[in-house]
Enzyme design. Structure first.
Site, PDB file in Angstrom:
ATOM      1  N   TRP A 186       0.824  -1.205   0.000  1.00  0.00           N
ATOM      2  CA  TRP A 186       0.000   0.000   0.000  1.00  0.00           C
ATOM      3  C   TRP A 186       0.858   1.254   0.000  1.00  0.00           C
ATOM      4  CZ3 TRP A 186      -4.299  -1.212  -1.925  1.00  0.00           C
ATOM      5  CH2 TRP A 186      -4.954  -2.393  -1.570  1.00  0.00           C
TER       6      TRP A 186
ATOM      7  N   LYS B 208     -11.878  -2.064   6.760  1.00  0.00           N
ATOM      8  CA  LYS B 208     -11.040  -2.964   7.551  1.00  0.00           C
ATOM      9  C   LYS B 208     -11.532  -3.036   8.999  1.00  0.00           C
ATOM     10  CE  LYS B 208      -8.774  -3.092   3.789  1.00  0.00           C
ATOM     11  NZ  LYS B 208      -7.560  -2.446   3.367  1.00  0.00           N
TER      12      LYS B 208
ATOM     13  N   ASP C 117      -1.582   6.607   6.300  1.00  0.00           N
ATOM     14  CA  ASP C 117      -2.683   5.726   5.896  1.00  0.00           C
ATOM     15  C   ASP C 117      -2.895   4.746   7.047  1.00  0.00           C
ATOM     16  OD1 ASP C 117      -4.292   3.696   4.899  1.00  0.00           O
ATOM     17  OD2 ASP C 117      -3.051   3.272   3.142  1.00  0.00           O
TER      18      ASP C 117
HETATM   19  C1  LIG Z   1      -7.083  -1.989   2.067  1.00  0.00           C
HETATM   20  C2  LIG Z   1      -6.060  -0.935   2.152  1.00  0.00           C
HETATM   21  C3  LIG Z   1      -5.974   0.076   1.184  1.00  0.00           C
HETATM   22  C4  LIG Z   1      -6.865   0.124  -0.035  1.00  0.00           C
HETATM   23  O1  LIG Z   1      -8.137   0.459   0.304  1.00  0.00           O
HETATM   24  P1  LIG Z   1      -9.233   0.721  -0.826  1.00  0.00           P
HETATM   25  O2  LIG Z   1     -10.348   1.277  -0.009  1.00  0.00           O
HETATM   26  O3  LIG Z   1      -9.536  -0.587  -1.452  1.00  0.00           O
HETATM   27  O4  LIG Z   1      -8.691   1.691  -1.784  1.00  0.00           O
HETATM   28  C5  LIG Z   1      -5.027   1.046   1.346  1.00  0.00           C
HETATM   29  N1  LIG Z   1      -4.200   1.049   2.390  1.00  0.00           N
HETATM   30  C6  LIG Z   1      -4.246   0.099   3.336  1.00  0.00           C
HETATM   31  C7  LIG Z   1      -3.302   0.139   4.481  1.00  0.00           C
HETATM   32  C8  LIG Z   1      -5.177  -0.931   3.244  1.00  0.00           C
HETATM   33  O5  LIG Z   1      -5.227  -1.879   4.177  1.00  0.00           O
END
Ligand SMILES: *Cc1c(COP(=O)(O)O)cnc(C)c1O
Length: 360
Positions: A101, A195, A171
């Site tokens: 990511w 998540k 993030d």
């Molecule tokens: C799942 C995830 C993403 C991507 O998320 P989307 O909503 O599918 O764009 C980005 N960063 C992290 C850390 C993730 O776990």
């Protein structure tokens, strides 16, 4: 009806109480005579839902008044572009690469300016967090970017990087609301909610007010400009109404269950059960260095691909589902987010013990 123990990395398990409440309110939300899915985002009743959701996340994280909370769409991945578009005044930023990511965000930033790799743990398949005490950060960098919990590899920053005065952008998709967090240490915190908080389709941004300006990169779409969203209280266009409503319910569930301190205690207990087992197992082995282990995502292997497959199949049979590791790394991964009950982890470990006996 029978519910499984869902160890999916995302979209992931939600609190059963929340799902039941949503089911009860499905046809008639609080006497409105309609579902939240059917109501105008400009209605008074919806306004209360989104305002209350914002207040609840503010309470949970003690978000100071000089930070905006935005409920947006496009997932975390959309913010990979929004971050440089809104912040790259000097067209230069530093990225710490700790997994897929972070790498994706880094690649996206390169479309808009000079993205500099400050550190990486790629040399050991991202199984650790690099030393971030003295990185080659320069004054002309607009921000320093991290992915705080690495969903795929199972690592988490236990200490934030020394950004040498630069803004920190994080993030937090896979560790959002899993433990207390000091928002004031960041310029921008954001995460996709699927998540740990709600249904896919919502991304929550927490942004320091002075970083929300009209001074964005030329060509930035109106929708991706944080100022647009902020000026309109996340209602510039139709927001993901139903998703935000579920997030609001999850915030209330967290509040009822001890807030973020309560989540942390529960999550530490659950993770300890699994890590202690892995540390003592003669068959299964965790793949992350101990100091950097995530409380949320726990990858492990047997060392034998065939046996990994057999384990995942046998576990699925018993109602422990989505334990297959990410397609890029293989092995297994148990995601044990807020809503995974302790009992689910205990039962998984008992099952692993039995599998170990039968396959040694
Ligand atoms: C799942 C995830 C993403 C991507 O998320 P989307 O909503 O599918 O764009 C980005 N960063 C992290 C850390 C993730 O776990």
């Amino acid at each position: 009806m029978s519910r499984v123990y869902n160890f999916s990395a995302g979209p992931a398990v939600l609190p059963e109480e929340v799902l039941k409440e949503a089911a009860e309110e499905m046809l008639d939300y609080k006497g409105s005579g309609m579902s939240v899915m059917e109501m105008s985002h400009r209605s008074k009743v919806y306004d209360e839902i989104i305002k209350e959701a914002e207040q609840d996340i503010r309470d949970l994280l003690s978000i100071p008044d000089n930070y905006k909370v935005l409920f947006l769409q496009g997932g975390a991945s959309q913010q990979f572009a929004a971050v440089p578009m809104n912040l790259m005044k000097n067209k230069k930023a530093g990225y710490i690469l700790t997994g897929q990511w972070a790498k994706k965000a880094f690649a996206e930033a390169k479309l808009y300016g000079e993205a500099v790799e400050l550190a990486s743990s790629a040399d050991k398949t991202f199984s650790y967090i690099p030393d971030c005490s003295d990185l080659p950060i320069t004054d002309d960098m607009d921000y320093v970017y991290i992915c705080e919990n690495n969903t795929i590899y199972g690592t988490k920053y236990k200490k934030l990087p020394n950004t040498k005065g630069r803004i920190l952008v994080s993030d937090v998709s896979s560790c959002f609301l899993s433990e207390p967090m000091d928002v004031t240490k960041y310029g921008v915190v954001y995460g996709g909610v699927q998540k740990n908080i709600g249904p896919a389709g919502v991304v929550i941004d927490i942004i320091r007010e002075d970083l929300i300006t009209d001074d964005v990169l030329p060509g930035t779409p109106t929708m991706l400009k944080w100022k647009t969203q902020s000026d309109n209280d996340s209602l510039y266009n139709t927001p993901p109404c139903y998703g935000i409503y579920i997030c609001g319910k999850v915030f209330k569930w967290i509040k009822r269950n001890g807030g973020l301190a309560g989540m942390k205690t529960r999550n530490e207990e659950k993770a300890k059960i699994l890590y202690d087992f892995l540390d003592n197992s003669t068959l299964f082995k965790g793949t992350v260095v101990k100091e950097d282990r995530s409380l949320m995502n726990v990858p492990f292997v047997t060392g034998n691909e065939e046996l990994d497959k057999k384990f995942v199949a046998a576990a699925t049979e018993k109602g422990f589902v989505n334990l297959k590791g990410h397609r890029t790394v293989g092995g297994m991964r148990a995601s044990i987010y807020n809503a995974m009950p302790k009992e689910g982890v205990e039962k998984l470990v008992s099952f692993m013990e039995q599998f170990e006996k039968e396959n040694k």
